[in-house]
Write a protein that holds these residues in place. Sequence first.
Motif, PDB file in Angstrom:
ATOM      1  N   ILE A  13      57.916  25.492  43.359  1.00  0.00           N
ATOM      2  CA  ILE A  13      57.517  26.349  42.021  1.00  0.00           C
ATOM      3  C   ILE A  13      58.065  27.411  40.482  1.00  0.00           C
ATOM      4  N   GLU A  14      57.316  27.518  39.664  1.00  0.00           N
ATOM      5  CA  GLU A  14      58.119  27.762  38.857  1.00  0.00           C
ATOM      6  C   GLU A  14      57.661  29.081  38.567  1.00  0.00           C
ATOM      7  N   TRP A  15      58.061  30.225  37.862  1.00  0.00           N
ATOM      8  CA  TRP A  15      57.477  31.438  36.926  1.00  0.00           C
ATOM      9  C   TRP A  15      57.479  31.576  36.258  1.00  0.00           C
ATOM     10  N   LEU A  16      56.180  31.938  34.917  1.00  0.00           N
ATOM     11  CA  LEU A  16      55.906  31.570  33.698  1.00  0.00           C
ATOM     12  C   LEU A  16      55.467  32.950  33.071  1.00  0.00           C
ATOM     13  N   THR A  17      55.458  33.090  31.699  1.00  0.00           N
ATOM     14  CA  THR A  17      55.001  34.368  30.927  1.00  0.00           C
ATOM     15  C   THR A  17      52.969  33.674  30.734  1.00  0.00           C
ATOM     16  N   GLY A  18      52.462  34.370  30.211  1.00  0.00           N
ATOM     17  CA  GLY A  18      51.088  33.816  29.959  1.00  0.00           C
ATOM     18  C   GLY A  18      51.186  32.554  28.817  1.00  0.00           C
ATOM     19  N   ALA A  19      51.764  32.898  27.694  1.00  0.00           N
ATOM     20  CA  ALA A  19      52.352  32.282  27.006  1.00  0.00           C
ATOM     21  C   ALA A  19      52.846  31.142  27.064  1.00  0.00           C
ATOM     22  N   GLU A  20      53.583  30.921  28.032  1.00  0.00           N
ATOM     23  CA  GLU A  20      54.246  29.985  28.144  1.00  0.00           C
ATOM     24  C   GLU A  20      53.364  28.763  29.342  1.00  0.00           C
ATOM     25  N   ALA A  21      52.419  29.496  30.400  1.00  0.00           N
ATOM     26  CA  ALA A  21      51.586  28.460  31.002  1.00  0.00           C
ATOM     27  C   ALA A  21      50.334  27.596  29.662  1.00  0.00           C
ATOM     28  N   THR A  22      49.944  29.023  29.071  1.00  0.00           N
ATOM     29  CA  THR A  22      49.296  28.466  28.291  1.00  0.00           C
ATOM     30  C   THR A  22      49.520  27.586  26.950  1.00  0.00           C
ATOM     31  N   PHE A  34      38.920  37.358  36.733  1.00  0.00           N
ATOM     32  CA  PHE A  34      38.012  37.432  38.626  1.00  0.00           C
ATOM     33  C   PHE A  34      39.449  38.619  38.553  1.00  0.00           C
ATOM     34  N   MET A  35      41.058  38.574  38.164  1.00  0.00           N
ATOM     35  CA  MET A  35      41.447  39.835  38.632  1.00  0.00           C
ATOM     36  C   MET A  35      41.082  40.846  37.548  1.00  0.00           C
ATOM     37  N   GLY A  36      40.023  40.595  36.105  1.00  0.00           N
ATOM     38  CA  GLY A  36      39.745  42.166  35.783  1.00  0.00           C
ATOM     39  C   GLY A  36      40.815  42.622  34.646  1.00  0.00           C
ATOM     40  N   VAL A  37      41.805  41.477  34.520  1.00  0.00           N
ATOM     41  CA  VAL A  37      42.868  41.965  33.747  1.00  0.00           C
ATOM     42  C   VAL A  37      43.105  41.015  32.472  1.00  0.00           C
ATOM     43  N   SER A  38      43.339  41.631  31.290  1.00  0.00           N
ATOM     44  CA  SER A  38      43.152  40.400  30.288  1.00  0.00           C
ATOM     45  C   SER A  38      44.101  40.012  29.543  1.00  0.00           C
ATOM     46  N   GLU A  39      45.208  40.247  30.240  1.00  0.00           N
ATOM     47  CA  GLU A  39      46.674  38.845  29.189  1.00  0.00           C
ATOM     48  C   GLU A  39      47.617  39.295  31.097  1.00  0.00           C
ATOM     49  N   VAL A  40      48.769  38.757  30.793  1.00  0.00           N
ATOM     50  CA  VAL A  40      49.658  38.205  32.208  1.00  0.00           C
ATOM     51  C   VAL A  40      51.071  39.152  30.746  1.00  0.00           C
ATOM     52  N   THR A  41      51.364  39.839  31.587  1.00  0.00           N
ATOM     53  CA  THR A  41      52.234  40.674  31.299  1.00  0.00           C
ATOM     54  C   THR A  41      54.316  40.136  31.983  1.00  0.00           C
ATOM     55  N   GLY A  42      55.050  39.738  31.373  1.00  0.00           N
ATOM     56  CA  GLY A  42      56.305  39.219  31.902  1.00  0.00           C
ATOM     57  C   GLY A  42      55.640  38.073  32.787  1.00  0.00           C
ATOM     58  N   ARG A  43      57.008  37.600  33.214  1.00  0.00           N
ATOM     59  CA  ARG A  43      56.325  35.983  34.285  1.00  0.00           C
ATOM     60  C   ARG A  43      55.634  36.226  35.879  1.00  0.00           C
ATOM     61  N   ASP A  44      54.747  36.748  35.430  1.00  0.00           N
ATOM     62  CA  ASP A  44      53.603  36.474  36.041  1.00  0.00           C
ATOM     63  C   ASP A  44      52.693  35.298  36.634  1.00  0.00           C
ATOM     64  N   VAL A  45      52.966  34.328  35.872  1.00  0.00           N
ATOM     65  CA  VAL A  45      52.354  32.757  35.983  1.00  0.00           C
ATOM     66  C   VAL A  45      53.562  32.180  36.872  1.00  0.00           C
ATOM     67  N   TRP A  46      52.406  31.946  38.508  1.00  0.00           N
ATOM     68  CA  TRP A  46      53.850  30.341  39.483  1.00  0.00           C
ATOM     69  C   TRP A  46      53.205  29.296  38.682  1.00  0.00           C
ATOM     70  N   VAL A  47      53.374  28.507  39.099  1.00  0.00           N
ATOM     71  CA  VAL A  47      52.960  26.509  38.375  1.00  0.00           C
ATOM     72  C   VAL A  47      53.727  26.189  39.332  1.00  0.00           C
ATOM     73  N   CYS A  48      52.579  24.701  40.601  1.00  0.00           N
ATOM     74  CA  CYS A  48      54.250  24.010  40.986  1.00  0.00           C
ATOM     75  C   CYS A  48      55.221  22.992  40.270  1.00  0.00           C
TER      76      CYS A  48
END
Length: 64
Positions: A13-22, A34-48
């Motif tokens: 996997i690769e870890w991305l920021t919310g902006a990079e994932a978008t 689902f998690m009840g948050v409005s944004e991703v901070t840091g590299r908190d998105v993993w992508v296969c």
Amino acid sequence: MARTSCSECGAGIEWLTGAEATQRGIDLDGALEFMGVSEVTGRDVWVCTRCDNFGVMGPPEFGF
């Protein structure tokens, strides 16, 4: 422990920021809602690196 492989296909996997994932076309709205948050901070998105699976690290109180 941070995820190191895809839960669907086992690939790396690769870890991305919310902006990079978008920018890659990943729709984070449902996961964030689902998690009840409005944004991703840091590299908190993993992508296969092989399939279209992705995930978001949730707030610490979720415990996952």
